[in-house]
Design a protein around this motif. Structure first.
Motif, PDB file in Angstrom:
ATOM      1  N   PHE A 193      23.200  56.649 -39.456  1.00 28.91           N
ATOM      2  CA  PHE A 193      23.958  55.479 -39.030  1.00 28.91           C
ATOM      3  C   PHE A 193      23.650  54.271 -39.917  1.00 28.91           C
ATOM      4  CE2 PHE A 193      24.897  51.886 -36.154  1.00 28.91           C
ATOM      5  CZ  PHE A 193      26.178  52.228 -35.762  1.00 28.91           C
ATOM      6  N   TYR A 194      22.379  54.027 -40.174  1.00 28.56           N
ATOM      7  CA  TYR A 194      22.000  52.856 -40.970  1.00 28.56           C
ATOM      8  C   TYR A 194      22.058  53.126 -42.468  1.00 28.56           C
ATOM      9  CZ  TYR A 194      20.639  50.866 -36.515  1.00 28.56           C
ATOM     10  OH  TYR A 194      20.672  50.394 -35.238  1.00 28.56           O
ATOM     11  N   HIS A 195      21.989  54.402 -42.858  1.00 27.74           N
ATOM     12  CA  HIS A 195      22.129  54.732 -44.282  1.00 27.74           C
ATOM     13  C   HIS A 195      23.504  54.316 -44.786  1.00 27.74           C
ATOM     14  CE1 HIS A 195      21.797  57.016 -48.049  1.00 27.74           C
ATOM     15  NE2 HIS A 195      23.013  57.494 -47.782  1.00 27.74           N
ATOM     16  N   TYR A 196      24.526  54.498 -43.930  1.00 27.71           N
ATOM     17  CA  TYR A 196      25.893  54.142 -44.318  1.00 27.71           C
ATOM     18  C   TYR A 196      26.300  52.756 -43.818  1.00 27.71           C
ATOM     19  CZ  TYR A 196      26.601  58.966 -45.860  1.00 27.71           C
ATOM     20  OH  TYR A 196      26.508  60.170 -46.524  1.00 27.71           O
ATOM     21  N   ASP A 197      25.341  51.974 -43.312  1.00 28.71           N
ATOM     22  CA  ASP A 197      25.607  50.600 -42.846  1.00 28.71           C
ATOM     23  C   ASP A 197      26.730  50.560 -41.807  1.00 28.71           C
ATOM     24  OD1 ASP A 197      23.678  49.519 -44.596  1.00 28.71           O
ATOM     25  OD2 ASP A 197      25.128  49.490 -46.250  1.00 28.71           O
ATOM     26  N   LEU A 198      26.656  51.478 -40.841  1.00 23.21           N
ATOM     27  CA  LEU A 198      27.710  51.563 -39.830  1.00 23.21           C
ATOM     28  C   LEU A 198      27.480  50.619 -38.653  1.00 23.21           C
ATOM     29  CD1 LEU A 198      28.265  55.433 -39.785  1.00 23.21           C
ATOM     30  CD2 LEU A 198      29.494  53.693 -41.086  1.00 23.21           C
ATOM     31  N   ASP A 199      26.458  49.794 -38.737  1.00 25.76           N
ATOM     32  CA  ASP A 199      26.208  48.829 -37.670  1.00 25.76           C
ATOM     33  C   ASP A 199      27.133  47.616 -37.771  1.00 25.76           C
ATOM     34  OD1 ASP A 199      24.853  48.405 -40.073  1.00 25.76           O
ATOM     35  OD2 ASP A 199      23.428  47.022 -39.146  1.00 25.76           O
ATOM     36  N   ARG A 200      27.958  47.572 -38.820  1.00 28.10           N
ATOM     37  CA  ARG A 200      28.939  46.492 -38.939  1.00 28.10           C
ATOM     38  C   ARG A 200      30.074  46.697 -37.937  1.00 28.10           C
ATOM     39  NH1 ARG A 200      30.136  47.227 -45.185  1.00 28.10           N
ATOM     40  NH2 ARG A 200      30.188  49.355 -44.370  1.00 28.10           N
ATOM     41  N   ASP A 201      30.765  45.611 -37.582  1.00 30.37           N
ATOM     42  CA  ASP A 201      31.841  45.682 -36.585  1.00 30.37           C
ATOM     43  C   ASP A 201      33.011  46.532 -37.075  1.00 30.37           C
ATOM     44  OD1 ASP A 201      30.444  44.066 -34.836  1.00 30.37           O
ATOM     45  OD2 ASP A 201      31.356  42.209 -35.578  1.00 30.37           O
ATOM     46  N   GLU A 202      33.341  46.418 -38.346  1.00 27.72           N
ATOM     47  CA  GLU A 202      34.450  47.175 -38.925  1.00 27.72           C
ATOM     48  C   GLU A 202      33.960  47.897 -40.177  1.00 27.72           C
ATOM     49  OE1 GLU A 202      37.465  47.687 -37.835  1.00 27.72           O
ATOM     50  OE2 GLU A 202      37.308  46.373 -36.089  1.00 27.72           O
ATOM     51  N   PRO A 203      34.346  49.168 -40.334  1.00 30.92           N
ATOM     52  CA  PRO A 203      33.916  49.896 -41.531  1.00 30.92           C
ATOM     53  C   PRO A 203      34.605  49.374 -42.784  1.00 30.92           C
ATOM     54  CG  PRO A 203      35.486  51.197 -40.264  1.00 30.92           C
ATOM     55  CD  PRO A 203      35.169  49.976 -39.435  1.00 30.92           C
ATOM     56  N   ASP A 204      33.898  49.435 -43.896  1.00 34.92           N
ATOM     57  CA  ASP A 204      34.472  49.065 -45.188  1.00 34.92           C
ATOM     58  C   ASP A 204      35.564  50.067 -45.536  1.00 34.92           C
ATOM     59  OD1 ASP A 204      35.105  48.543 -47.796  1.00 34.92           O
ATOM     60  OD2 ASP A 204      33.044  48.354 -48.497  1.00 34.92           O
ATOM     61  N   PRO A 205      36.805  49.595 -45.815  1.00 32.25           N
ATOM     62  CA  PRO A 205      37.905  50.532 -46.137  1.00 32.25           C
ATOM     63  C   PRO A 205      37.580  51.463 -47.298  1.00 32.25           C
ATOM     64  CG  PRO A 205      38.736  48.302 -45.786  1.00 32.25           C
ATOM     65  CD  PRO A 205      37.236  48.196 -45.835  1.00 32.25           C
ATOM     66  N   LEU A 206      36.668  51.029 -48.196  1.00 29.95           N
ATOM     67  CA  LEU A 206      36.326  51.847 -49.365  1.00 29.95           C
ATOM     68  C   LEU A 206      35.173  52.804 -49.086  1.00 29.95           C
ATOM     69  CD1 LEU A 206      36.549  49.108 -52.169  1.00 29.95           C
ATOM     70  CD2 LEU A 206      38.316  50.729 -51.431  1.00 29.95           C
ATOM     71  N   SER A 207      34.590  52.743 -47.887  1.00 30.27           N
ATOM     72  CA  SER A 207      33.419  53.571 -47.590  1.00 30.27           C
ATOM     73  C   SER A 207      33.791  55.008 -47.215  1.00 30.27           C
ATOM     74  CB  SER A 207      32.611  52.940 -46.450  1.00 30.27           C
ATOM     75  OG  SER A 207      33.345  52.995 -45.229  1.00 30.27           O
ATOM     76  N   GLY A 208      35.056  55.235 -46.898  1.00 30.14           N
ATOM     77  CA  GLY A 208      35.485  56.576 -46.489  1.00 30.14           C
ATOM     78  C   GLY A 208      35.348  56.828 -45.005  1.00 30.14           C
ATOM     79  N   PHE A 209      34.943  55.817 -44.226  1.00 27.31           N
ATOM     80  CA  PHE A 209      34.805  55.946 -42.782  1.00 27.31           C
ATOM     81  C   PHE A 209      35.961  55.247 -42.071  1.00 27.31           C
ATOM     82  CE2 PHE A 209      30.482  56.802 -44.081  1.00 27.31           C
ATOM     83  CZ  PHE A 209      30.018  57.692 -43.135  1.00 27.31           C
ATOM     84  N   ARG A 210      36.289  55.751 -40.910  1.00 21.36           N
ATOM     85  CA  ARG A 210      37.229  55.064 -40.026  1.00 21.36           C
ATOM     86  C   ARG A 210      36.809  55.284 -38.590  1.00 21.36           C
ATOM     87  NH1 ARG A 210      41.150  58.938 -38.521  1.00 21.36           N
ATOM     88  NH2 ARG A 210      41.129  60.804 -39.820  1.00 21.36           N
ATOM     89  N   LEU A 211      37.323  54.457 -37.701  1.00 21.81           N
ATOM     90  CA  LEU A 211      36.931  54.505 -36.296  1.00 21.81           C
ATOM     91  C   LEU A 211      37.951  55.253 -35.463  1.00 21.81           C
ATOM     92  CD1 LEU A 211      35.739  50.811 -35.886  1.00 21.81           C
ATOM     93  CD2 LEU A 211      34.286  52.826 -35.845  1.00 21.81           C
TER      94      LEU A 211
END
Length: 276
Positions: A202-220
């Motif tokens: 979770f913290y390796h990918y900095d997912l503690d932010r409110d919205e994922p970075d569009p360039l990170s490859g993650f979505r909610l």
């Protein structure tokens, strides 16, 4: 009997939905809403063969072929089969569910002499209102949910599993739980999601932010598993392996969902269908 086309189409679309959901739960296979809607539409349209005069031999053969082809297409669309053997497996299970359901309906029709049920050209028509039809569908869905809850409670959770997530040189290994209730899947592709409840990820990918970075490859996406309900970050990046209690390694095709650990304990939650 006067047949109403709208009732005929809706009835058979709903029956296709019930049978596909039943087959999916037996196989522990998640069917995305879009695939389910499309497959049910095929099942509903195939019911139009009821309007054909089947007194001729070749006409009767044509009806059988149409129903068979429509069933194959419904299964192919719903389950997204990737090879003929997988298609055959799902088709056999779907056909078994279909046979049981149709057998019950025809038996009730023959015994009761009911004027509500009409069977012709391998197609069932219910001369009832759409409200009663929706009510029957709701009851059936409730029974399917009850079946799933019972099988989930009876499943042997004492078996020990481990899940390995790898992305480049980054590797995480955590205990895993086999949960048939984890029907989470990607809404676009229908690909199952393995949920990792792990602070390190979770913290390796900095997912503690409110919205994922569009360039990170993650979505909610929303999720509901034994770990609770809420929002989860998912990604197609990386690979997942499941090691079962016999030390067999399974390379699974899935999306990865990442959440914080539960009570300080890391774990992964996967559907048993991923093990084949």
């Amino acid at each position: 009997m006067k047949i109403y086309i709208d009732i005929l189409l809706v009835t058979n679309a709903i029956m296709t939905l019930i049978m596909l959901e039943a087959a999916g739960r037996i196989c522990h296979k998640v069917i995305s809403p879009l695939r389910l809607l499309t497959a049910c539409s095929v099942g509903g349209l195939s019911s139009l063969v009821m309007t054909i005069d089947s007194r001729g031999y070749f006409t009767a053969v044509l009806i059988v072929v149409i129903k068979l082809v429509s069933a194959v297409f419904s299964v192919l669309i719903a389950f997204g089969c990737k090879d003929p053997w997988q298609l055959l497996r799902y088709f056999i299970i779907y056909s078994a569910v279909n046979a049981v359901f149709t057998g019950i309906v025809v038996t009730l029709w023959q015994i009761s002499g009911s004027k509500v049920i009409f069977f012709r050209n391998l197609t069932v028509y219910f001369d009832i209102s759409l409200f009663k039809l929706a009510l029957a569908c709701g009851i059936t869905y409730g029974l399917l949910c009850l079946y799933e809850n019972i099988t989930r409670r009876c499943f042997n959770r004492a078996a020990k599993y481990e899940a390995i997530y790898e992305n480049g040189g980054f590797i995480v290994k955590v205990p895993a739980i086999c949960d048939s209730g984890n029907r989470l899947c990607d809404s676009f592709t229908g690909t199952p999601v393995v949920v990792f409840c792990c602070d390190r990820l979770f913290y390796h990918y900095d997912l503690d932010r409110d919205e994922p970075d569009p360039l990170s490859g993650f979505r909610l996406i929303p999720c509901s598993t034994v770990s609770g309900e809420g929002i989860i970050h998912i990604t197609a990046a990386g690979s997942v392996k499941i090691i079962d209690d016999k030390d067999r390694v399974h390379n699974v095709r899935c999306y990865v969902g990442i959440k914080p650990s539960l009570n300080g304990k890391s774990r992964a939650i996967f559907n048993p269908a991923l093990l084949g």
